[in-house]
Write a protein that holds these residues in place. Sequence first.
Motif, short mmCIF file in Angstrom:
data_model
loop_
_atom_site.label_atom_id
_atom_site.label_comp_id
_atom_site.label_asym_id
_atom_site.label_seq_id
_atom_site.Cartn_x
_atom_site.Cartn_y
_atom_site.Cartn_z
N ASP A 110 -10.20 10.19 -11.14
CA ASP A 110 -10.37 10.92 -12.59
C ASP A 110 -11.61 11.60 -12.68
O ASP A 110 -12.53 10.88 -13.44
N THR A 111 -12.11 12.26 -11.85
CA THR A 111 -13.57 12.74 -11.63
C THR A 111 -13.44 14.40 -11.86
O THR A 111 -12.31 14.81 -11.57
N PRO A 112 -14.39 14.94 -12.18
CA PRO A 112 -14.23 16.33 -12.04
C PRO A 112 -13.87 17.00 -10.81
O PRO A 112 -13.42 18.18 -10.72
N ALA A 113 -14.15 16.21 -9.49
CA ALA A 113 -14.00 16.83 -8.23
C ALA A 113 -12.39 16.84 -8.16
O ALA A 113 -11.78 17.65 -7.65
N ALA A 114 -11.80 15.95 -8.70
CA ALA A 114 -10.32 15.54 -8.49
C ALA A 114 -9.68 16.99 -9.24
O ALA A 114 -8.71 17.51 -8.72
N ALA A 115 -10.19 17.37 -10.37
CA ALA A 115 -9.63 18.42 -11.29
C ALA A 115 -9.92 19.61 -10.42
O ALA A 115 -9.08 20.50 -10.26
N PHE A 116 -10.99 19.75 -10.04
CA PHE A 116 -11.46 20.94 -8.85
C PHE A 116 -10.47 21.27 -7.83
O PHE A 116 -9.96 22.28 -7.72
N TYR A 117 -10.22 20.16 -7.09
CA TYR A 117 -9.37 20.24 -5.96
C TYR A 117 -7.93 20.41 -6.39
O TYR A 117 -7.13 21.42 -5.52
N GLN A 118 -7.47 19.97 -7.46
CA GLN A 118 -6.07 20.29 -7.94
C GLN A 118 -6.04 21.74 -8.43
O GLN A 118 -4.87 22.37 -8.03
N ALA A 119 -6.84 22.23 -8.91
CA ALA A 119 -6.92 23.49 -9.30
C ALA A 119 -6.91 24.39 -8.17
O ALA A 119 -6.58 25.84 -8.35
N ASN A 120 -7.50 24.19 -6.97
CA ASN A 120 -7.70 24.75 -5.66
C ASN A 120 -6.40 24.54 -4.82
O ASN A 120 -6.22 24.69 -3.54
N GLY A 121 -5.26 23.89 -5.25
CA GLY A 121 -4.15 23.78 -4.60
C GLY A 121 -3.65 22.42 -3.91
O GLY A 121 -2.76 22.07 -3.39
N PHE A 122 -4.60 21.45 -4.08
CA PHE A 122 -4.55 19.98 -3.47
C PHE A 122 -3.74 19.32 -4.61
O PHE A 122 -3.58 19.41 -5.95
N ARG A 123 -3.03 18.30 -4.40
CA ARG A 123 -2.21 17.41 -5.04
C ARG A 123 -2.52 16.10 -4.57
O ARG A 123 -2.85 15.86 -3.24
N PRO A 124 -2.29 15.11 -5.44
CA PRO A 124 -2.27 13.65 -4.96
C PRO A 124 -1.11 13.17 -4.08
O PRO A 124 0.07 13.78 -4.23
N ALA A 125 -1.47 12.44 -2.90
CA ALA A 125 -0.38 12.22 -2.04
C ALA A 125 0.73 11.06 -2.79
O ALA A 125 0.01 10.29 -3.41
N HIS A 126 2.03 11.43 -2.67
CA HIS A 126 2.81 10.66 -3.22
C HIS A 126 3.39 9.59 -2.27
O HIS A 126 3.64 8.41 -2.91
N ARG A 127 3.20 9.90 -1.12
CA ARG A 127 3.65 8.77 -0.23
C ARG A 127 2.59 7.80 0.38
O ARG A 127 2.73 6.83 1.04
N ASN A 128 1.41 8.33 0.58
CA ASN A 128 0.34 7.79 1.13
C ASN A 128 -0.43 6.87 0.12
O ASN A 128 -0.74 7.26 -1.19
N THR A 129 -1.17 5.77 0.65
CA THR A 129 -2.42 5.24 -0.33
C THR A 129 -3.56 4.93 0.56
O THR A 129 -3.29 4.91 1.86
N ILE A 130 -4.54 4.52 0.25
CA ILE A 130 -5.60 4.02 0.82
C ILE A 130 -5.87 2.63 0.67
O ILE A 130 -5.88 1.93 -0.41
N TYR A 131 -6.28 1.92 1.79
CA TYR A 131 -6.38 0.60 1.80
C TYR A 131 -7.73 0.40 2.34
O TYR A 131 -8.15 1.07 3.24
N VAL A 132 -8.50 -0.66 1.66
CA VAL A 132 -9.87 -0.81 1.98
C VAL A 132 -9.82 -2.50 2.36
O VAL A 132 -9.00 -3.30 2.07
N ARG A 133 -10.77 -2.66 3.41
CA ARG A 133 -10.93 -4.33 3.65
C ARG A 133 -12.24 -4.52 3.20
O ARG A 133 -13.42 -3.73 3.60
N PRO A 134 -12.51 -5.75 2.54
CA PRO A 134 -13.50 -5.77 1.57
C PRO A 134 -14.51 -5.09 1.73
O PRO A 134 -15.10 -4.24 0.94
#
Length: 134
Positions: A110-134
Motif C-alpha cells: 500500500d505505497t505510492p509506488a504500488a499505485a504507480f505500477y498499477q497505473a502503468n499496467g502491472f497487477r498484483p500476482a494472484h498465484r504467487n507470494t513472497i516468502y522470507v526467511r528470518p
Amino acid sequence: MLDAYTHLYVHTFTRPPWNETWHPHDARQRLHDMLTTPRAHHTHTTGPDGTLTGFAIGHLERHGTTDHFLLQEMCVHPDHQRQGIGTRLLDDLATRIPDVTHWYLLTGRDTPAAAFYQANGFRPAHRNTIYVRP
C-alpha cells in the motif's frame, strides 16, 4: 553514472515513505551488482541542467522459451515525481526489450509506488507470494 545513481538512490529511499537506512557505500554496491548482472538493462533521465532525475534497472531471465524482465530498482527524485518520468523510464526500457513476455517487480503493498505500477499496467500476482526467511 554509478555515482549519480547512488546519490539519487540514497537521497530518495532514506526519505518518506521508504525511510530506509542506506549508506552510500552499500547502495553503490547494490546498484553495481544490478548493473553488472548478465543481461542487465537500465535507463535514466536527466533534467535540463544534466542532473539525474531518475533511473530504472533490471535484467532479463529466461523462462522456458521466453524472457521475463525483473525490474529490480526504479528511482525518481522526490522533487520530480508525478511528472511522467517514471512512465518514460518504463517506456524506454520496453523499447529496449520488446520481446519480453512478462515483467515483474517487488514493492511495498500500500505505497505510492504500488499505485504507480498499477497505473502503468502491472497487477498484483494472484498465484504467487513472497516468502522470507528470518
